[in-house]
Design a protein around this motif. Structure first.
Motif, PDB file in Angstrom:
ATOM      1  N   THR A 282       0.801  -1.214   0.190  1.00  0.00           N
ATOM      2  CA  THR A 282       0.080   0.179  -0.064  1.00  0.00           C
ATOM      3  C   THR A 282       0.673   1.339   0.063  1.00  0.00           C
ATOM      4  OG1 THR A 282      -1.819  -1.195   1.027  1.00  0.00           O
ATOM      5  CG2 THR A 282      -1.717   1.146   1.233  1.00  0.00           C
ATOM      6  N   VAL A 283       1.932   1.218   0.849  1.00  0.00           N
ATOM      7  CA  VAL A 283       2.622   2.688   0.798  1.00  0.00           C
ATOM      8  C   VAL A 283       3.452   2.751  -0.241  1.00  0.00           C
ATOM      9  CG1 VAL A 283       2.677   2.672   3.422  1.00  0.00           C
ATOM     10  CG2 VAL A 283       4.512   1.335   2.429  1.00  0.00           C
ATOM     11  N   ARG A 284       3.994   1.624  -0.825  1.00  0.00           N
ATOM     12  CA  ARG A 284       4.703   1.734  -2.216  1.00  0.00           C
ATOM     13  C   ARG A 284       3.758   2.289  -3.179  1.00  0.00           C
ATOM     14  NH1 ARG A 284       8.858  -1.456  -4.391  1.00  0.00           N
ATOM     15  NH2 ARG A 284       8.708  -3.098  -2.777  1.00  0.00           N
ATOM     16  N   SER A 285       2.495   1.779  -3.365  1.00  0.00           N
ATOM     17  CA  SER A 285       1.630   2.373  -4.264  1.00  0.00           C
ATOM     18  C   SER A 285       1.444   3.657  -4.100  1.00  0.00           C
ATOM     19  CB  SER A 285       0.543   1.270  -4.431  1.00  0.00           C
ATOM     20  OG  SER A 285       0.656   0.047  -4.594  1.00  0.00           O
ATOM     21  N   LEU A 286       1.235   4.242  -3.045  1.00  0.00           N
ATOM     22  CA  LEU A 286       0.834   5.573  -2.796  1.00  0.00           C
ATOM     23  C   LEU A 286       2.038   6.347  -3.227  1.00  0.00           C
ATOM     24  CD1 LEU A 286      -0.592   5.382   0.898  1.00  0.00           C
ATOM     25  CD2 LEU A 286      -1.697   5.773  -1.105  1.00  0.00           C
ATOM     26  N   GLY A 287       3.097   6.079  -3.049  1.00  0.00           N
ATOM     27  CA  GLY A 287       4.254   6.452  -3.507  1.00  0.00           C
ATOM     28  C   GLY A 287       4.541   6.902  -5.084  1.00  0.00           C
ATOM     29  N   MET A 288       3.936   5.756  -5.591  1.00  0.00           N
ATOM     30  CA  MET A 288       3.815   5.704  -7.155  1.00  0.00           C
ATOM     31  C   MET A 288       2.857   6.486  -7.779  1.00  0.00           C
ATOM     32  SD  MET A 288       4.535   1.628  -7.725  1.00  0.00           S
ATOM     33  CE  MET A 288       4.442   1.696  -9.545  1.00  0.00           C
ATOM     34  N   LEU A 289       1.652   6.687  -7.093  1.00  0.00           N
ATOM     35  CA  LEU A 289       0.762   7.361  -7.318  1.00  0.00           C
ATOM     36  C   LEU A 289       0.882   9.127  -7.051  1.00  0.00           C
ATOM     37  CD1 LEU A 289      -2.468   5.477  -5.711  1.00  0.00           C
ATOM     38  CD2 LEU A 289      -1.908   5.773  -8.292  1.00  0.00           C
ATOM     39  N   GLY A 290       1.794   9.052  -6.098  1.00  0.00           N
ATOM     40  CA  GLY A 290       2.437  10.592  -6.084  1.00  0.00           C
ATOM     41  C   GLY A 290       1.404  11.403  -5.671  1.00  0.00           C
ATOM     42  N   VAL A 291       0.133  11.355  -4.855  1.00  0.00           N
ATOM     43  CA  VAL A 291      -0.755  12.282  -4.554  1.00  0.00           C
ATOM     44  C   VAL A 291      -0.474  12.888  -3.187  1.00  0.00           C
ATOM     45  CG1 VAL A 291      -3.138  12.382  -4.071  1.00  0.00           C
ATOM     46  CG2 VAL A 291      -2.525  10.692  -5.889  1.00  0.00           C
ATOM     47  N   GLU A 292      -0.377  14.179  -3.067  1.00  0.00           N
ATOM     48  CA  GLU A 292       0.000  14.745  -1.792  1.00  0.00           C
ATOM     49  C   GLU A 292      -0.988  14.365  -0.672  1.00  0.00           C
ATOM     50  OE1 GLU A 292       0.520  19.069  -2.385  1.00  0.00           O
ATOM     51  OE2 GLU A 292       2.260  18.398  -3.925  1.00  0.00           O
ATOM     52  N   ASP A 293      -2.302  14.088  -0.873  1.00  0.00           N
ATOM     53  CA  ASP A 293      -3.255  13.723   0.001  1.00  0.00           C
ATOM     54  C   ASP A 293      -2.778  12.385   1.067  1.00  0.00           C
ATOM     55  OD1 ASP A 293      -4.792  15.674  -0.606  1.00  0.00           O
ATOM     56  OD2 ASP A 293      -6.234  14.486  -1.846  1.00  0.00           O
ATOM     57  N   SER A 294      -1.618  11.696   0.402  1.00  0.00           N
ATOM     58  CA  SER A 294      -1.338  10.674   1.010  1.00  0.00           C
ATOM     59  C   SER A 294      -0.123  10.974   2.276  1.00  0.00           C
ATOM     60  CB  SER A 294      -0.723   9.545   0.168  1.00  0.00           C
ATOM     61  OG  SER A 294      -1.626   9.333  -0.894  1.00  0.00           O
ATOM     62  N   ILE A 295       0.295  12.159   2.228  1.00  0.00           N
ATOM     63  CA  ILE A 295       1.320  12.663   3.039  1.00  0.00           C
ATOM     64  C   ILE A 295       1.273  12.115   4.470  1.00  0.00           C
ATOM     65  CG2 ILE A 295       2.683  14.494   3.758  1.00  0.00           C
ATOM     66  CD1 ILE A 295       2.736  15.638   0.977  1.00  0.00           C
ATOM     67  N   ASP A 296      -0.177  12.656   5.032  1.00  0.00           N
ATOM     68  CA  ASP A 296      -0.284  12.204   6.392  1.00  0.00           C
ATOM     69  C   ASP A 296      -0.356  10.763   6.818  1.00  0.00           C
ATOM     70  OD1 ASP A 296      -0.519  15.191   6.810  1.00  0.00           O
ATOM     71  OD2 ASP A 296      -2.663  14.996   6.691  1.00  0.00           O
ATOM     72  N   LEU A 297      -0.760   9.925   5.741  1.00  0.00           N
ATOM     73  CA  LEU A 297      -0.823   8.583   6.093  1.00  0.00           C
ATOM     74  C   LEU A 297       0.470   7.886   6.172  1.00  0.00           C
ATOM     75  CD1 LEU A 297      -2.934   6.142   6.605  1.00  0.00           C
ATOM     76  CD2 LEU A 297      -2.849   5.872   3.901  1.00  0.00           C
ATOM     77  N   LEU A 298       1.318   8.321   5.168  1.00  0.00           N
ATOM     78  CA  LEU A 298       2.493   7.953   5.120  1.00  0.00           C
ATOM     79  C   LEU A 298       3.512   8.312   5.981  1.00  0.00           C
ATOM     80  CD1 LEU A 298       3.301   8.425   1.104  1.00  0.00           C
ATOM     81  CD2 LEU A 298       3.064   6.226   2.255  1.00  0.00           C
ATOM     82  N   THR A 299       3.231   9.384   6.738  1.00  0.00           N
ATOM     83  CA  THR A 299       3.585   9.924   7.892  1.00  0.00           C
ATOM     84  C   THR A 299       3.691   9.043   9.131  1.00  0.00           C
ATOM     85  OG1 THR A 299       4.102  12.156   6.838  1.00  0.00           O
ATOM     86  CG2 THR A 299       4.396  11.969   9.234  1.00  0.00           C
TER      87      THR A 299
END
Length: 397
Positions: A282-299
């Motif tokens: 999931t976190v790898r895919s969020l990086g590939m999508l490159g959406v800034e809305d995912s920053i809090d979740l990745l943090t």
């Protein structure tokens, strides 16, 4: 000695004779081909009014008429190929009328007979025409032809004809099993073949994703990529928990990327999964999508119990441009424990990698990240004294 010389001369004369015969045959074939092209051009001019009639009456409810008069074999083939050209170009009722015209003209029946008795090379040519005419009655014979032959490039023509002509999803599945049974890396090509099918994608694509064969599932993912098919979402959701890593990661990426507006809720659900492999994908895919809305979740994922998830979360943050890198800097300055260690590790990797780029855009990106680093840490280096232990062990596990 003289006998040997005589034998050599005879051999040379035979070779020269065979070469001469070959040249004559090639010359005759070239002449015949040119003659056929001239005849086709003449027939196209002869039937131009009929072709105009067909195109102008496709919108009407009346049954389309067949060409008048007795036609030569070449004339019939030329008209058939014109029908196929239009079938490929049109959709809906227009295509249905042209397919019916191929049946009414006897083209489908003629090619079905040829398919059963012609040589293999000729059968491939016939298969192409049957696929162009969407001849569903030819599918069983085409499947039989595929299954009893060894793999060769011509098999792709037969597979495409089956995909175009199939009236049941099971026929497409049978075709894929036969095509993939040769263990060739042709999944992307197989997906392209599947897109030729006129079957309902909402029925066909989920069947591919739910199949027990991982190869067919891979084709299903390839054919789903870039297409909005709501019916595949339940199958993709199930595949996010599959044990096969390559399928799991691709399923997560597709599940998150198919509907960008919903990806955040989907990502939150996946990050609660008990399997670290699912969270890592999931976190790898969020990086590939490159959406800034995912920053809090990745943090937040930098606190994960899995070292692999923490490492990939930091990597994904660094992939989301300046905003993601700034989030890493904030965690590196204000965070604690393993979360801070993961951020520090990634910052050093990013700054070291950026200096290796010479392209202008990479230099600009590096300078922006260096400014962010300076804003948070001044001129101090964030190089950690401890090694990989700070991340909680070997993050390749």
């Amino acid at each position: 000695m003289i006998a040997h010389l005589t034998l050599a001369y005879v051999f040379i004369y035979i070779c020269l004779g065979l070469i001469g015969i070959g040249i004559i045959l090639l010359f005759q074939m070239k002449l015949a081909h040119n003659r056929e092209l001239r005849n086709i051009d003449r027939y196209e001019k002869k039937h131009r009014d009929y072709f105009v009639y067909i195109q102008s009456h496709l919108e009407e409810d009346a049954v389309l008429q067949l060409p008048l008069g007795k036609l030569t074999k070449l004339e019939r083939r030329m008209i058939q190929l014109k029908y196929i050209e239009w079938i490929e170009a049109f959709k809906g009722d227009h295509r249905r009328k042209l397919i019916q015209l191929c049946h009414d003209s006897g083209f489908v029946q003629e090619d079905l007979k040829l398919l059963r008795r012609a040589s293999y090379g000729k059968r491939v040519e016939v298969a192409y025409r049957l696929g162009g005419m969407r001849a569903g009655e030819a599918v069983p014979e085409l499947l039989h032809l595929m299954q009893r032959r060894k793999y060769n490039p011509l098999m792709i023509v037969i597979a495409r004809a089956i995909a175009k002509s199939s009236q049941q999803p099971k026929d497409v599945l049978h075709m894929l099993r036969s095509l993939l049974s040769h263990n060739k890396p042709i999944h992307a090509l197989a997906a392209d073949i599947v897109t030729e099918s006129s079957l309902d994608s909402g029925i066909l694509y989920p069947m591919l994703l739910e199949d027990a064969d991982p190869g067919i599932v891979q084709v299903g993912m390839a054919v789903t990529r870039g297409r909005t098919v709501p019916e595949v979402m339940p199958a993709l959701k199930r595949l996010t928990g599959t044990k096969k890593q390559s399928l799991r990661e691709e399923a997560v990426q597709l599940y998150l990327g198919t509907y960008p507006a919903l990806h955040q809720d989907a990502a939150i659900r996946l990050m609660k999964d008990s399997s670290w492999e699912v969270r890592a994908a999931t976190v790898r895919s969020l990086g590939m999508l490159g959406v800034e809305d995912s920053i809090d979740l990745l943090t937040e994922a930098l606190r994960d119990s899995s070292s692999k998830v923490r490492y990939l979360s930091a990597e994904s943050l660094s992939a989301i441009g300046e905003s993601g890198f700034e989030a890493l800097c904030r965690v590196a300055r204000n965070g604690k424990g393993l979360q801070r260690d993961a951020a520090l590790e990634r910052i050093e990797i990013v700054l070291a990698q950026e200096t290796e780029h010479s392209a202008l855009e990479h230099m600009v990106a590096y300078n922006k990240k260096r400014l962010l680093h300076t804003r948070y840490f001044g001129n101090k280096s964030t190089q950690r004294i401890v090694g990989k232990k700070a991340l909680g062990g070997d993050y390749t596990a």
